[in-house]
Design an enzyme around this catalytic site. Sequence first.
Site, short mmCIF file in Angstrom:
data_model
loop_
_atom_site.label_atom_id
_atom_site.label_comp_id
_atom_site.label_asym_id
_atom_site.label_seq_id
_atom_site.Cartn_x
_atom_site.Cartn_y
_atom_site.Cartn_z
N GLY A 115 0.76 -1.25 0.00
CA GLY A 115 0.00 0.00 0.00
C GLY A 115 0.78 1.29 0.00
CD GLU A 168 0.35 -9.28 1.38
OE1 GLU A 168 -0.54 -8.47 1.05
OE2 GLU A 168 0.10 -10.40 1.84
N PRO A 169 4.56 -5.29 -0.88
CG PRO A 169 6.78 -4.60 -1.12
CD PRO A 169 5.94 -5.63 -0.45
N GLY A 170 3.58 -3.70 -3.92
CA GLY A 170 3.43 -3.88 -5.35
C GLY A 170 3.90 -2.63 -6.06
NE ARG A 189 -2.99 3.25 -11.13
CZ ARG A 189 -2.84 4.43 -10.59
NH1 ARG A 189 -2.27 5.41 -11.26
NH2 ARG A 189 -3.25 4.65 -9.36
CB CYS A 215 -15.41 5.50 -29.57
SG CYS A 215 -14.53 5.14 -31.08
CE1 TYR A 256 -2.14 -3.33 -8.62
CE2 TYR A 256 -0.95 -1.38 -7.88
CZ TYR A 256 -1.44 -2.65 -7.65
OH TYR A 256 -1.22 -3.24 -6.43
N1 LLP Z 1 -1.67 -6.82 -0.56
C1 LLP Z 1 -2.99 -6.86 -0.78
C2 LLP Z 1 -3.82 -7.74 0.03
C3 LLP Z 1 -3.58 -6.04 -1.78
O1 LLP Z 1 -4.89 -6.08 -1.96
C4 LLP Z 1 -2.75 -5.18 -2.55
C5 LLP Z 1 -3.32 -4.32 -3.59
C6 LLP Z 1 -1.37 -5.19 -2.29
C7 LLP Z 1 -0.86 -6.01 -1.28
C8 LLP Z 1 -0.41 -4.31 -3.04
O2 LLP Z 1 -0.67 -2.98 -2.82
P1 LLP Z 1 0.35 -1.86 -3.37
O3 LLP Z 1 1.64 -2.01 -2.61
O4 LLP Z 1 0.55 -2.11 -4.83
O5 LLP Z 1 -0.34 -0.60 -3.10
N2 LLP Z 1 -5.43 -1.06 -9.48
C9 LLP Z 1 -5.25 -0.07 -8.44
C10 LLP Z 1 -4.58 -0.64 -7.21
C11 LLP Z 1 -5.28 -1.83 -6.63
C12 LLP Z 1 -4.58 -2.40 -5.42
C13 LLP Z 1 -5.20 -3.67 -5.00
N3 LLP Z 1 -4.55 -4.34 -3.89
C14 LLP Z 1 -4.48 1.12 -9.00
O6 LLP Z 1 -4.17 1.12 -10.19
O7 LLP Z 1 -4.20 2.09 -8.27
#
Ligand code: LLP
Length: 420
Positions: free
Chosen positions: A242, A277-279, A316, A345, A374
């Site tokens: 997050g 859990e970073p994404g 996004r 369109c 994303y």
């Molecule tokens: N762990 C869990 C349980 C999650 O649901 C998520 C993201 C993450 C980790 C990773 O979060 P991050 O570090 O990437 O913030 N499509 C949206 C973001 C959806 C995130 C969903 N869950 C966007 O483009 O902003």
Amino acid sequence: MHPLPYFPYVGQQMHVEDVAISDLAQHVPTPFYCYSSAAIATNYKRYSDAFSGLDSLICYAVKANSNQAILATLAQLGAGADTVSEGEIRRALAAGIKAEKIVFAGVGKSEQEIRYALEQGILQFNVESEPELERISQIASQMNTTARVSIRVNPDVEAKTHAKITTGKAENKFGINIDLAPTLYQKAASLPGIEVTGVDVHIGSQLIDLAPFDLAFAKVAELVNTLNAQGIHIKVIDIGGGLGINYGEHSDEPDIITYAQHAKQHLGNLGCKIIIEPGRSLVGNAGVLVSKVEYVKVGQVRTFLILDAAMNDLVRPSMYDAYHHIATVSKKAEQATYDIVGPVCETGDTFAKNRAIGQCEEGDLVAIMGAGAYGAVMASHYNSRLNAPEVLVKGQEYSIIRERIDFDALLAMDTIPSWL
Ligand code: LLP
């Protein structure tokens, strides 16, 4: 951090590592995604440094970018994976991430997915509901095996991010109300086929303010103490992901050291392994979407920059009103203000409104920044558009890590029934 930390201009040309993006565009059709290996490695190291001193495991959130070359890059750095489907588990394994570093989350795990994850021997299930816990117990018992389980608790904190990506409020579909968790833990401990190992929390994505993490971690620490006192020994705390990134509209981004300090302060002395859990914060600023200007259309009240990239490539901005910094690939002497749009369109197919960037003409290249997370994963073939290929750069080298399919492949996805 500046929105272009990994895509500097060398002379007049935007580069990714040692490669000029304009050179790449000679070989790869636009629009295309372009990622920097070094940027991913730097982002990963910022995490591992910040969390050093804690027994921790960084499980990259595969949903942010699931290309196997990206997963392999992270696997080589030592990352595990946070997955939400059988497909993601398969991708992680194929990219060399060991099952014992894979966590499986998500509110709707099917029987088939649970069975598959158990067969592979993954590290743990992050369980989101009582019926899911019962289902996992049943399947694990049938298979004569044990599922390691963390229960995802919902701490009811306000993450202060976009409503579509906030997850830790009581009204969200995620997790178990933290106050009701001890009862479910007691039940979990009594179920066959279940080994309760941990607590899991994730409150939302693209968080800029760190205070909600601080609040959530404090609540989790309290729960872990309660559970330990009740004889349920917690060994793992998964603090989710997050952490937000700078898309170019904020002057700064959350400080990872402070974030890690919050975790250490609340959770560091509980004798637990900490999973993160970073994404987005690992891959977001490591990627750009490179697009060509098809037309400069002078409208009555605005001038439109019509790109060959569209909402189907990067959703996004239209889905979350998300801000992405956009820059010309060649530095320009003059600035101009445009509505930057795609060819789809729908009026929603807009990347930016009233945006000042270098003055463009037909054929110029622009880079939509912060597209590493994303972006490609949320793409579709809407308007029967072909996918944007993906390119990974390392030093002077680059490879296409996902090809653009051709129209034959696109058309072959459908079948016209013989009875029509
Ligand atoms: N762990 C869990 C349980 C999650 O649901 C998520 C993201 C993450 C980790 C990773 O979060 P991050 O570090 O990437 O913030 N499509 C949206 C973001 C959806 C995130 C969903 N869950 C966007 O483009 O902003």
